[in-house]
Design an enzyme around this catalytic site. Structure first.
Site, PDB file in Angstrom:
ATOM      1  N   ASP A 162       0.848  -1.197   0.000  1.00  0.00           N
ATOM      2  CA  ASP A 162       0.000   0.000   0.000  1.00  0.00           C
ATOM      3  C   ASP A 162       0.885   1.248   0.000  1.00  0.00           C
ATOM      4  OD1 ASP A 162      -2.152   1.794   0.349  1.00  0.00           O
ATOM      5  OD2 ASP A 162      -3.199   0.431   1.692  1.00  0.00           O
ATOM      6  N   HIS A 167      -8.543  -1.761   8.153  1.00  0.00           N
ATOM      7  CA  HIS A 167      -7.492  -1.180   7.302  1.00  0.00           C
ATOM      8  C   HIS A 167      -7.765   0.318   7.233  1.00  0.00           C
ATOM      9  CE1 HIS A 167      -4.803  -1.332   3.659  1.00  0.00           C
ATOM     10  NE2 HIS A 167      -5.507  -0.266   3.344  1.00  0.00           N
ATOM     11  N   HIS A 184      -6.850   4.229   6.847  1.00  0.00           N
ATOM     12  CA  HIS A 184      -5.953   5.297   6.371  1.00  0.00           C
ATOM     13  C   HIS A 184      -6.132   6.488   7.312  1.00  0.00           C
ATOM     14  CE1 HIS A 184      -4.304   3.724   2.529  1.00  0.00           C
ATOM     15  NE2 HIS A 184      -5.272   2.832   2.742  1.00  0.00           N
ATOM     16  N   CYS A 239      -4.164   4.935  -2.153  1.00  0.00           N
ATOM     17  CA  CYS A 239      -4.573   4.291  -3.398  1.00  0.00           C
ATOM     18  C   CYS A 239      -4.487   5.313  -4.524  1.00  0.00           C
ATOM     19  CB  CYS A 239      -6.003   3.751  -3.273  1.00  0.00           C
ATOM     20  SG  CYS A 239      -6.644   3.109  -4.821  1.00  0.00           S
TER      21      CYS A 239
HETATM   22  P1  HMG Z   1      -8.132  -3.850 -17.356  1.00  0.00           P
HETATM   23  O1  HMG Z   1      -7.240  -2.991 -18.190  1.00  0.00           O
HETATM   24  O2  HMG Z   1      -9.556  -3.437 -17.227  1.00  0.00           O
HETATM   25  O3  HMG Z   1      -8.206  -5.392 -17.683  1.00  0.00           O
HETATM   26  O4  HMG Z   1      -7.469  -3.961 -15.931  1.00  0.00           O
HETATM   27  P2  HMG Z   1      -7.886  -6.503 -18.614  1.00  0.00           P
HETATM   28  O5  HMG Z   1      -8.313  -7.746 -17.869  1.00  0.00           O
HETATM   29  O6  HMG Z   1      -8.496  -6.221 -19.942  1.00  0.00           O
HETATM   30  O7  HMG Z   1      -6.305  -6.533 -18.772  1.00  0.00           O
HETATM   31  C1  HMG Z   1      -5.582  -5.531 -19.436  1.00  0.00           C
HETATM   32  C2  HMG Z   1      -4.142  -5.984 -19.531  1.00  0.00           C
HETATM   33  O8  HMG Z   1      -3.612  -6.202 -18.220  1.00  0.00           O
HETATM   34  C3  HMG Z   1      -3.967  -7.288 -20.281  1.00  0.00           C
HETATM   35  O9  HMG Z   1      -2.679  -7.244 -20.894  1.00  0.00           O
HETATM   36  C4  HMG Z   1      -3.938  -8.305 -19.169  1.00  0.00           C
HETATM   37  O10 HMG Z   1      -3.247  -9.489 -19.500  1.00  0.00           O
HETATM   38  C5  HMG Z   1      -3.161  -7.547 -18.111  1.00  0.00           C
HETATM   39  P3  HMG Z   1      -2.521  -6.921 -22.461  1.00  0.00           P
HETATM   40  O11 HMG Z   1      -3.256  -8.027 -23.136  1.00  0.00           O
HETATM   41  O12 HMG Z   1      -3.166  -5.577 -22.655  1.00  0.00           O
HETATM   42  O13 HMG Z   1      -1.051  -6.909 -22.635  1.00  0.00           O
HETATM   43  N1  HMG Z   1      -3.467  -8.036 -16.760  1.00  0.00           N
HETATM   44  C6  HMG Z   1      -2.526  -8.353 -15.862  1.00  0.00           C
HETATM   45  N2  HMG Z   1      -1.184  -8.292 -15.913  1.00  0.00           N
HETATM   46  C7  HMG Z   1      -0.522  -8.707 -14.812  1.00  0.00           C
HETATM   47  N3  HMG Z   1      -1.124  -9.137 -13.694  1.00  0.00           N
HETATM   48  C8  HMG Z   1      -2.462  -9.202 -13.606  1.00  0.00           C
HETATM   49  C9  HMG Z   1      -3.217  -8.793 -14.732  1.00  0.00           C
HETATM   50  N4  HMG Z   1      -4.530  -8.727 -14.974  1.00  0.00           N
HETATM   51  C10 HMG Z   1      -4.678  -8.282 -16.225  1.00  0.00           C
HETATM   52  N5  HMG Z   1      -3.037  -9.629 -12.501  1.00  0.00           N
HETATM   53  C11 HMG Z   1      -7.111  -4.787 -13.711  1.00  0.00           C
HETATM   54  C12 HMG Z   1      -8.101  -4.629 -14.850  1.00  0.00           C
HETATM   55  C13 HMG Z   1      -7.883  -5.294 -12.530  1.00  0.00           C
HETATM   56  C14 HMG Z   1      -6.033  -5.791 -14.108  1.00  0.00           C
HETATM   57  C15 HMG Z   1      -6.475  -3.397 -13.424  1.00  0.00           C
HETATM   58  O14 HMG Z   1      -7.491  -2.474 -13.262  1.00  0.00           O
HETATM   59  C16 HMG Z   1      -5.589  -3.378 -12.224  1.00  0.00           C
HETATM   60  O15 HMG Z   1      -4.551  -4.034 -12.204  1.00  0.00           O
HETATM   61  N6  HMG Z   1      -5.958  -2.588 -11.205  1.00  0.00           N
HETATM   62  C17 HMG Z   1      -5.188  -2.517  -9.977  1.00  0.00           C
HETATM   63  C18 HMG Z   1      -5.381  -1.191  -9.305  1.00  0.00           C
HETATM   64  C19 HMG Z   1      -4.647  -1.196  -7.990  1.00  0.00           C
HETATM   65  O16 HMG Z   1      -3.737  -1.966  -7.749  1.00  0.00           O
HETATM   66  N7  HMG Z   1      -5.075  -0.270  -7.118  1.00  0.00           N
HETATM   67  C20 HMG Z   1      -4.484  -0.108  -5.818  1.00  0.00           C
HETATM   68  C21 HMG Z   1      -4.738  -1.265  -4.925  1.00  0.00           C
HETATM   69  S1  HMG Z   1      -6.327  -1.214  -4.132  1.00  0.00           S
HETATM   70  C22 HMG Z   1      -6.033  -0.312  -2.686  1.00  0.00           C
HETATM   71  O17 HMG Z   1      -4.993   0.275  -2.540  1.00  0.00           O
HETATM   72  C23 HMG Z   1      -7.056  -0.342  -1.590  1.00  0.00           C
HETATM   73  C24 HMG Z   1      -6.649  -1.203  -0.399  1.00  0.00           C
HETATM   74  O18 HMG Z   1      -5.424  -0.768   0.156  1.00  0.00           O
HETATM   75  C25 HMG Z   1      -7.740  -1.147   0.671  1.00  0.00           C
HETATM   76  C26 HMG Z   1      -8.180   0.275   1.001  1.00  0.00           C
HETATM   77  O19 HMG Z   1      -7.326   1.113   1.359  1.00  0.00           O
HETATM   78  O20 HMG Z   1      -9.375   0.506   0.920  1.00  0.00           O
HETATM   79  C27 HMG Z   1      -6.460  -2.676  -0.799  1.00  0.00           C
HETATM   80 MG    MG Z   2      -5.196   0.921   1.513  1.00  0.00          MG
END
Ligand code: HMG
Ligand code: MG
Length: 316
Positions: free
Chosen positions: A23, A214, A216, A247
């Site tokens: 995070d 969790h 913040h 985030c």
């Molecule tokens: P997308 O662009 O909508 O999806 O992303 P997609 O399924 O069409 O995939 C696009 C491309 O990404 C493709 O590659 C996939 O293969 C690849 P391409 O064919 O274009 O070369 N892909 C991946 N590559 C590696 N690892 C993977 C993966 N999945 C797809 N796992 C997706 C959808 C969900 C993947 C994207 O939106 C994403 O990765 N989002 C992550 C955002 C993130 O990490 N945000 C921060 C974390 S959440 C947070 O901080 C909150 C938390 O702390 C709790 C709180 O505080 O409330 C947890």
């Molecule tokens: Mg968080």
């Protein structure tokens, strides 16, 4: 005069789930070298933390700072009793985590539609079915999964989240088999009375033992909210070294509850954590050096300030 404890029955032991390397580092402009991330994780392990979210197996296009997850996990030696975990958004992420040798992963979804779209490009309903797929995949691979719920207290796009909405989502997750649900105050807008209501209502659906908080600390209420959770019997709290975190897809989200602030409070209350506060400060100092700015953790800054004062006195 008889004294009543206004906090109720405080748990004797609490598990601190460290999210700094994930995070924290996902939200920094500067991407650390993989070897430096490994040093930070080693320092966290050295402080006695037993559960550490080391990175994310999300799309590297969405979170470039954590694109080296496989390489990082390959660099950090495993220790008996220490569990490394990572964030996964889908089956592809789970498979990457499994191939990297992790036995645990964390899937995540929002309870509000707008944050869900911005963060993972999916509706909440689609995110719940993906979370179910991940849980099933993990079970087949002999892994266990926790599930994060984001925007539980409030959403950067939709304002304060109604508790009924949170309960509606938790009901849909209750039978999936997550070992833990981590309730996220993603943008740090929670207040103690709201926390009491959320924990009270969610624990009517899943057991208290299944809930983690969790929090913040954007508006300085994270520790107060943690104390409310603690007094209600919550025994797992997420925290981040030095108060790193946020985030990138939740504008205004700032650091998590600082691990040292949480541990200081717990130790002072006689709650066991198994964590050495002095070593945690060393890890915070390292994080600060690697990131190249002063971190927001209050205990960290107080401890470093005190140390400097003593060094100055000794020099005189
Ligand atoms: P997308 O662009 O909508 O999806 O992303 P997609 O399924 O069409 O995939 C696009 C491309 O990404 C493709 O590659 C996939 O293969 C690849 P391409 O064919 O274009 O070369 N892909 C991946 N590559 C590696 N690892 C993977 C993966 N999945 C797809 N796992 C997706 C959808 C969900 C993947 C994207 O939106 C994403 O990765 N989002 C992550 C955002 C993130 O990490 N945000 C921060 C974390 S959440 C947070 O901080 C909150 C938390 O702390 C709790 C709180 O505080 O409330 C947890
Ligand atoms: Mg968080």
């Amino acid at each position: 005069m008889t004294m009543t404890n206004p906090l109720g029955a405080i748990p004797k032991r609490v598990e601190v789930y460290e999210v700094g390397p994930r995070d924290g580092l996902q939200n920094e402009l500067r991407t650390l070298a993989t070897a430096d991330k490994a040093r930070l994780i080693e320092a966290l392990v050295g402080s006695g933390l037993k559960r550490i979210e080391v990175s994310s197996f999300v799309s590297p296009r969405w979170i470039p700072q954590l694109a080296d997850a496989e390489k990082l996990i390959g660099l950090v030696p495993r220790r008996e009793g220490v569990v490394f975990t990572a964030l996964v958004p889908n089956l592809k992420g789970l498979e990457r985590a499994r191939a990297a040798g992790l036995q645990e992963a964390a899937v995540f979804l929002s309870v509000t539609e707008s944050h869900s779209q911005k963060n993972i490009n999916k509706s909440v309903a689609d995110a719940i079915s993906t979370a179910r797929e991940v849980a099933n995949g993990a079970r087949a691979a002999g892994m266990r999964v926790r599930c994060y719920l984001s925007t539980v207290w409030g959403c950067p796009y939709e304002g304060i989240t109604p508790v009924a909405r949170v309960v509606e989502v938790v009901k849909q997750l209750a039978d999936i088999g997550f070992y833990q649900l981590s309730l996220g105050d993603t943008i740090g807008v929670g207040t103690p009375s709201q926390t009491a209501e959320i924990v009270g209502e969610v624990s009517k659906v899943v057991g208290l033992g299944q809930i983690a908080l969790h929090l913040h600390d954007t508006r300085g209420t994270a520790l107060a909210n943690a104390l409310v959770g603690l007094s209600m019997g919550v025994t797992t709290f997420d925290a981040s070294i030095g108060g790193l975190g946020g985030c990138p897809y939740a504008p205004g989200a700032a650091g998590n509850l600082a691990t040292e602030d949480l541990v200081f409070m717990l130790q002072g209350m006689g709650v066991e954590t198994g964590i050495d506060l002095g070593k945690l400060v060393e890890a915070g100092e390292l994080a600060q050096e690697l990131i190249g700015r002063k971190l927001s953790g209050k205990y960290l800054q107080a401890a470093l300030g005190e140390r400097e004062k003593m060094a100055n006195r000794a020099r005189k």
